[in-house]
Motif scaffolding. Structure first.
Motif, PDB file in Angstrom:
ATOM      1  N   THR A  28       0.764  -1.168   0.050  1.00  0.00           N
ATOM      2  CA  THR A  28      -0.043   0.063  -0.066  1.00  0.00           C
ATOM      3  C   THR A  28       0.765   1.456  -0.102  1.00  0.00           C
ATOM      4  O   THR A  28       0.569   2.519  -0.538  1.00  0.00           O
ATOM      5  N   THR A  29       2.196   1.113   0.516  1.00  0.00           N
ATOM      6  CA  THR A  29       2.985   2.319   0.474  1.00  0.00           C
ATOM      7  C   THR A  29       4.267   1.533   0.370  1.00  0.00           C
ATOM      8  O   THR A  29       4.952   0.981   1.102  1.00  0.00           O
ATOM      9  N   GLY A  30       5.144   2.409  -0.550  1.00  0.00           N
ATOM     10  CA  GLY A  30       6.365   2.066  -0.784  1.00  0.00           C
ATOM     11  C   GLY A  30       6.314   0.595  -1.580  1.00  0.00           C
ATOM     12  O   GLY A  30       5.443  -0.011  -1.742  1.00  0.00           O
ATOM     13  N   THR A  31       7.556   0.004  -1.488  1.00  0.00           N
ATOM     14  CA  THR A  31       7.663  -1.224  -2.320  1.00  0.00           C
ATOM     15  C   THR A  31       8.232  -2.357  -1.562  1.00  0.00           C
ATOM     16  O   THR A  31       8.644  -3.496  -2.057  1.00  0.00           O
ATOM     17  N   SER A  32       8.744  -1.890  -0.282  1.00  0.00           N
ATOM     18  CA  SER A  32       9.537  -3.032   0.484  1.00  0.00           C
ATOM     19  C   SER A  32       8.507  -4.060   1.259  1.00  0.00           C
ATOM     20  O   SER A  32       7.319  -3.946   1.278  1.00  0.00           O
ATOM     21  N   ARG A  33       8.986  -5.289   1.328  1.00  0.00           N
ATOM     22  CA  ARG A  33       8.393  -6.348   1.979  1.00  0.00           C
ATOM     23  C   ARG A  33       8.352  -6.197   3.482  1.00  0.00           C
ATOM     24  O   ARG A  33       9.069  -5.677   3.900  1.00  0.00           O
ATOM     25  N   PRO A  34       7.236  -6.944   3.952  1.00  0.00           N
ATOM     26  CA  PRO A  34       7.416  -6.806   5.316  1.00  0.00           C
ATOM     27  C   PRO A  34       8.510  -7.628   6.237  1.00  0.00           C
ATOM     28  O   PRO A  34       9.036  -8.573   5.569  1.00  0.00           O
ATOM     29  N   SER A  35       9.344  -7.289   7.236  1.00  0.00           N
ATOM     30  CA  SER A  35      10.299  -7.712   7.636  1.00  0.00           C
ATOM     31  C   SER A  35      10.058  -9.215   8.693  1.00  0.00           C
ATOM     32  O   SER A  35       8.634  -8.969   9.046  1.00  0.00           O
ATOM     33  N   GLU A  36      10.812 -10.025   8.537  1.00  0.00           N
ATOM     34  CA  GLU A  36      10.452 -11.230   9.258  1.00  0.00           C
ATOM     35  C   GLU A  36      10.278 -11.048  10.918  1.00  0.00           C
ATOM     36  O   GLU A  36       9.468 -11.660  11.362  1.00  0.00           O
ATOM     37  N   ARG A  37      10.872 -10.051  11.402  1.00  0.00           N
ATOM     38  CA  ARG A  37      10.825  -9.647  12.631  1.00  0.00           C
ATOM     39  C   ARG A  37       9.467  -9.181  12.966  1.00  0.00           C
ATOM     40  O   ARG A  37       8.747  -9.500  14.032  1.00  0.00           O
ATOM     41  N   THR A  38       8.958  -8.251  12.140  1.00  0.00           N
ATOM     42  CA  THR A  38       7.493  -7.959  12.196  1.00  0.00           C
ATOM     43  C   THR A  38       6.525  -8.752  12.090  1.00  0.00           C
ATOM     44  O   THR A  38       5.539  -8.944  12.710  1.00  0.00           O
ATOM     45  N   ILE A  39       6.620  -9.673  11.219  1.00  0.00           N
ATOM     46  CA  ILE A  39       5.799 -10.830  11.104  1.00  0.00           C
ATOM     47  C   ILE A  39       5.672 -11.828  12.290  1.00  0.00           C
ATOM     48  O   ILE A  39       4.658 -12.138  12.919  1.00  0.00           O
ATOM     49  N   GLY A  40       7.062 -12.204  12.747  1.00  0.00           N
ATOM     50  CA  GLY A  40       7.209 -12.856  14.075  1.00  0.00           C
ATOM     51  C   GLY A  40       6.384 -12.134  15.229  1.00  0.00           C
ATOM     52  O   GLY A  40       6.043 -12.972  15.793  1.00  0.00           O
ATOM     53  N   PHE A  41       6.690 -10.840  15.122  1.00  0.00           N
ATOM     54  CA  PHE A  41       6.042 -10.154  16.496  1.00  0.00           C
ATOM     55  C   PHE A  41       4.347 -10.383  16.284  1.00  0.00           C
ATOM     56  O   PHE A  41       3.899 -10.792  17.470  1.00  0.00           O
ATOM     57  N   HIS A  42       3.701 -10.333  15.161  1.00  0.00           N
ATOM     58  CA  HIS A  42       2.315 -10.355  14.935  1.00  0.00           C
ATOM     59  C   HIS A  42       2.008 -11.748  15.295  1.00  0.00           C
ATOM     60  O   HIS A  42       0.782 -12.213  15.823  1.00  0.00           O
ATOM     61  N   LEU A  43       2.602 -12.759  14.684  1.00  0.00           N
ATOM     62  CA  LEU A  43       2.372 -13.998  14.783  1.00  0.00           C
ATOM     63  C   LEU A  43       2.467 -14.700  16.395  1.00  0.00           C
ATOM     64  O   LEU A  43       1.532 -15.226  17.001  1.00  0.00           O
ATOM     65  N   GLY A  44       3.474 -14.043  17.226  1.00  0.00           N
ATOM     66  CA  GLY A  44       3.518 -14.220  18.488  1.00  0.00           C
ATOM     67  C   GLY A  44       2.456 -13.654  19.454  1.00  0.00           C
ATOM     68  O   GLY A  44       2.109 -14.130  20.282  1.00  0.00           O
TER      69      GLY A  44
END
Length: 186
Positions: A28-44
């Motif tokens: 939605t903004t920019g072109t970067s992929r989500p970081s593994e750390r961010t996804i890991g945080f939300h999964l946790g």
């Protein structure tokens, strides 16, 4: 906790992460992929809601200050350590170390099994009952995202449960989750 129970709880947590946090995966903004750390945080965050309160869910927890030598780090484009663990803080042994997990955004179809070997090395060194590698296989096409999560599990006693990563969801279930996620994200 037995493996099937933990897998079910992680599947619920992943479903909640995909549906509730879909904007993490969309460009939605920019072109970067989500970081593994961010996804890991939300999964946790969502996993925390599915397991007994006696367990701690942490990212990169290391009270000992121990530096992990290269032979026990998860490999890849960067040096990785597990980005999600479920344990009893400050306690040692398999009865206190339930899960060591590594999340990747897109490691798809790699013929290299070094992540599995590195995860098992850490699993054995610190006595985690289960190790899990989760590859979301994120694909971006314009402003549209799709994920096709695969995971691979290993047990402390038996090693890898499968020789290759397997889909987390059936195609039908993944379609329903993705539809819900996109609707919630709009």
């Amino acid at each position: 906790m037995i493996l099937a129970d933990l897998q079910s709880r992680l599947r619920i947590a992943l479903t909640n992460t995909l549906v509730e946090e879909w904007t993490l995966f969309t460009p939605t903004t920019g072109t970067s992929r989500p970081s593994e750390r961010t996804i890991g945080f939300h999964l946790g965050w969502y996993l925390r809601q599915t397991i007994e309160r006696t367990w701690s869910v942490d990212a990169e927890y290391d009270r000992s200050g121990m530096v992990l030598e290269p032979s026990v780090r998860l490999t890849g484009a960067e040096q990785h350590i597990p980005n999600l663990i479920v344990h009893h803080r400050g306690q040692l042994g398999p009865e206190n170390n339930l899960l060591l997990a590594h999340v990747s955004v897109d490691e798809a179809t790699s013929e290299d099994h070094t992540d599995v070997v590195a995860a098992q090395t850490l699993q054995h060194r610190f006595g985690y009952r289960y190790a899990m590698l989760l590859d979301l296989r994120l694909q971006l096409e314009g402003r549209r995202a799709s994920v096709t999560p695969y995971w691979q599990w290993a047990t402390l006693e038996g090693g890898p449960e499968t020789s290759e990563p397997v889909p987390v969801y059936t195609a039908r279930v993944l379609g329903e989750i993705t539809e819900r996620a996109r609707a919630a994200g709009d």
